[in-house]
Structure formats: structure tokens, C-alpha cells
Design a protein around this motif. Structure first.
Motif, PDB file in Angstrom:
ATOM      1  N   LEU A 133      73.358  -5.721-104.810  1.00 23.70           N
ATOM      2  CA  LEU A 133      73.344  -7.062-104.235  1.00 23.70           C
ATOM      3  C   LEU A 133      72.678  -7.065-102.866  1.00 23.70           C
ATOM      4  CD1 LEU A 133      74.180 -10.016-104.441  1.00 23.70           C
ATOM      5  CD2 LEU A 133      76.394  -9.391-103.455  1.00 23.70           C
ATOM      6  N   LEU A 134      72.965  -6.031-102.063  1.00 20.81           N
ATOM      7  CA  LEU A 134      72.361  -5.934-100.732  1.00 20.81           C
ATOM      8  C   LEU A 134      70.844  -5.771-100.837  1.00 20.81           C
ATOM      9  CD1 LEU A 134      72.719  -5.681 -97.663  1.00 20.81           C
ATOM     10  CD2 LEU A 134      73.049  -3.228 -97.986  1.00 20.81           C
ATOM     11  N   ALA A 135      70.404  -4.866-101.722  1.00 23.16           N
ATOM     12  CA  ALA A 135      68.969  -4.619-101.870  1.00 23.16           C
ATOM     13  C   ALA A 135      68.246  -5.841-102.427  1.00 23.16           C
ATOM     14  CB  ALA A 135      68.746  -3.407-102.781  1.00 23.16           C
ATOM     15  N   SER A 136      68.823  -6.470-103.433  1.00 20.02           N
ATOM     16  CA  SER A 136      68.182  -7.637-104.030  1.00 20.02           C
ATOM     17  C   SER A 136      68.155  -8.819-103.067  1.00 20.02           C
ATOM     18  CB  SER A 136      68.882  -8.030-105.333  1.00 20.02           C
ATOM     19  OG  SER A 136      70.238  -8.346-105.099  1.00 20.02           O
ATOM     20  N   THR A 137      69.181  -8.951-102.215  1.00 22.52           N
ATOM     21  CA  THR A 137      69.192 -10.017-101.216  1.00 22.52           C
ATOM     22  C   THR A 137      68.066  -9.810-100.201  1.00 22.52           C
ATOM     23  OG1 THR A 137      71.584 -10.330-101.448  1.00 22.52           O
ATOM     24  CG2 THR A 137      70.553 -11.155 -99.428  1.00 22.52           C
ATOM     25  N   ALA A 138      67.890  -8.561 -99.764  1.00 25.82           N
ATOM     26  CA  ALA A 138      66.791  -8.259 -98.840  1.00 25.82           C
ATOM     27  C   ALA A 138      65.446  -8.573 -99.485  1.00 25.82           C
ATOM     28  CB  ALA A 138      66.850  -6.795 -98.417  1.00 25.82           C
ATOM     29  N   ALA A 139      65.294  -8.209-100.769  1.00 22.51           N
ATOM     30  CA  ALA A 139      64.046  -8.489-101.470  1.00 22.51           C
ATOM     31  C   ALA A 139      63.816  -9.988-101.616  1.00 22.51           C
ATOM     32  CB  ALA A 139      64.058  -7.817-102.843  1.00 22.51           C
ATOM     33  N   PHE A 140      64.863 -10.730-101.975  1.00 23.00           N
ATOM     34  CA  PHE A 140      64.721 -12.173-102.159  1.00 23.00           C
ATOM     35  C   PHE A 140      64.353 -12.862-100.845  1.00 23.00           C
ATOM     36  CE2 PHE A 140      66.611 -16.448-102.136  1.00 23.00           C
ATOM     37  CZ  PHE A 140      65.928 -17.021-103.198  1.00 23.00           C
ATOM     38  N   LEU A 141      65.053 -12.516 -99.765  1.00 20.74           N
ATOM     39  CA  LEU A 141      64.740 -13.130 -98.473  1.00 20.74           C
ATOM     40  C   LEU A 141      63.348 -12.722 -97.998  1.00 20.74           C
ATOM     41  CD1 LEU A 141      68.159 -12.742 -96.612  1.00 20.74           C
ATOM     42  CD2 LEU A 141      67.212 -14.790 -97.685  1.00 20.74           C
TER      43      LEU A 141
END
Length: 219
Positions: A133-141
Motif C-alpha cells: 500500500l505504501l509503495a503503490s501510494t507513492a507510485a500513484f501520487l
């Protein structure tokens, strides 16, 4: 000798990071869809999941490689964009400074994703862990920041942007500075750094506890 204009090189780098980062976020979404299925719908619709699993298997490495290429393209487009204009025109134009700011955000956020993906390559996409979730949130932002940067770049070039109707709907003035004041930026930066440190400490403690348990379980 054939001469290549800086505008042409800039256009190539823009297309490069646009395509690569789009591929990266699509791969990240595929991995998150796979994890969501495993977490909430295990064993249901197996035929559909077989297709998802086939797409998910190469999506992890592809996301990292595409993100690396996209970040390189972002840096290259920033350099060529700077060379196309004078420094004074950038610093005196709020639209240009907004473009610089969101581009830096995009580079930093995608770099966070790349770091997490390489540092935790074996267990990045494990179910029931906060790391995906942390990695995907960074990618999305990071992707959102790159899209906003592309919109600002199109406006700077006088070509407009596909996001112009959205800016009009939200009442966003692209020619007004978005840069935060020091009184606002410093508390936000401190809070984010403290949160990141606490998360790293928590992850390190969990990893240490897991290793200790594994060692004690060995007869």
C-alpha cells in the motif's frame, strides 16, 4: 550534418517519461488488484483470477523498470526544458515554478517507489502487509504529479491541456503560485519525516521479531 533542435529532444523526453510512467502505474494497479483479490476474494471466480495472475506475474518487475525509465525521462525533460528557456523567465513566472515544483514531487515520489521496490524485492507484493500500500501510494501520487506537470507544460507551450476543463471546474488558477510558505512547508515536512521514521522503525522491529522467532523455532 543534421541538426536536432532542443525542442525536438525535449518532446522525445516528454513522450519517454509519459509512456514509461503510464506503463509503471498500470503494472502497479495490476499488482494491487491481484493482492486485493487474494485478500478479499480468495478462491472466487477462479477462471478470471487465472488471467489476472498471468498478468500480475511480470507486472512487478515491469513496474520497477518502467519507473526507472520514467524517472530518467523526467530528469532529462527537466534539463532540456530548462535549456530551452532562460533562468530568469522560470523564476519570474508562477506557472513555470509550479511546473518545477510538481516535477520535483513526481521525481521524489517515484524514487521512493523504486527504492522500496528494490530494497524489498522479495516481499514487496505480499498480502496483509502495509508495504504494498505504501509503495503503490507513492507510485500513484508520483503519477498524478507527473500528469499535472505535463498539463502545466502544455499550458506553458501554448498548446493547452486535456486537464483544462478540470482546472476550470475546480477554479484552479495555473498562473498563481502554488508554492507553500515556509510557515506551512516546514511543519508538513517535519510531520512527513517523523511518519516515515516511525514506519521504518516499526518495519525494522517486525523484521527483527520475525528473524528471532524463526531462529528460536529451529531445533
Amino acid at each position: 550534418m543534421v541538426e536536432v533542435s532542443m525542442q525536438a529532444i525535449h518532446a522525445v523526453t516528454v513522450e519517454m517519461h509519459g509512456g514509461m510512467l503510464t506503463l509503471a502505474i498500470v503494472c502497479v494497479l495490476i499488482k494491487m488488484a491481484d493482492l486485493t483479490y487474494q485478500r478479499f476474494l480468495p478462491g472466487k471466480v477462479p477462471r478470471l483470477y487465472r488471467y489476472l495472475a498471468r498478468a500480475s506475474a511480470p507486472a512487478g518487475p515491469a513496474a520497477v523498470l518502467a519507473a526507472i525509465g520514467g524517472v530518467l525521462g523526467l530528469v532529462a525533460s527537466a534539463i532540456t526544458g530548462y535549456l530551452m528557456s532562460s533562468g530568469s523567465s522560470l523564476t519570474n513566472d508562477p506557472l513555470a515554478m509550479n511546473k518545477v515544483m510538481v516535477t520535483i514531487f513526481a521525481i521524489e515520489l517515484w524514487s521512493v517507489f523504486i527504492f522500496l521496490a528494490i530494497r524489498n524485492s522479495r516481499d514487496l507484493w505480499q498480502v496483509r502487509r502495509p508495504l504494498p500500500l505504501l509503495a503503490s501510494t507513492a507510485a500513484f501520487l508520483g503519477f498524478v504529479s507527473s500528469v499535472v506537470g505535463g498539463s502545466l507544460g502544455g499550458t506553458m507551450a501554448g498548446k493547452g491541456s486535456i486537464l483544462d476543463p478540470l482546472w476550470g471546474l475546480l477554479g484552479v488558477d495555473l498562473h498563481t503560485s502554488w508554492i507553500l510558505t515556509m510557515q506551512t512547508a516546514i511543519p508538513i515536512a517535519v510531520a512527513l519525516n517523523v511518519a516515515a521514521i516511525l514506519l521504518l522503525v516499526r518495519t525494522a522491529r517486525r523484521s527483527s521479531a520475525a528473524r528471532t522467532f524463526a531462529e528460536e523455532s529451529v531445533p
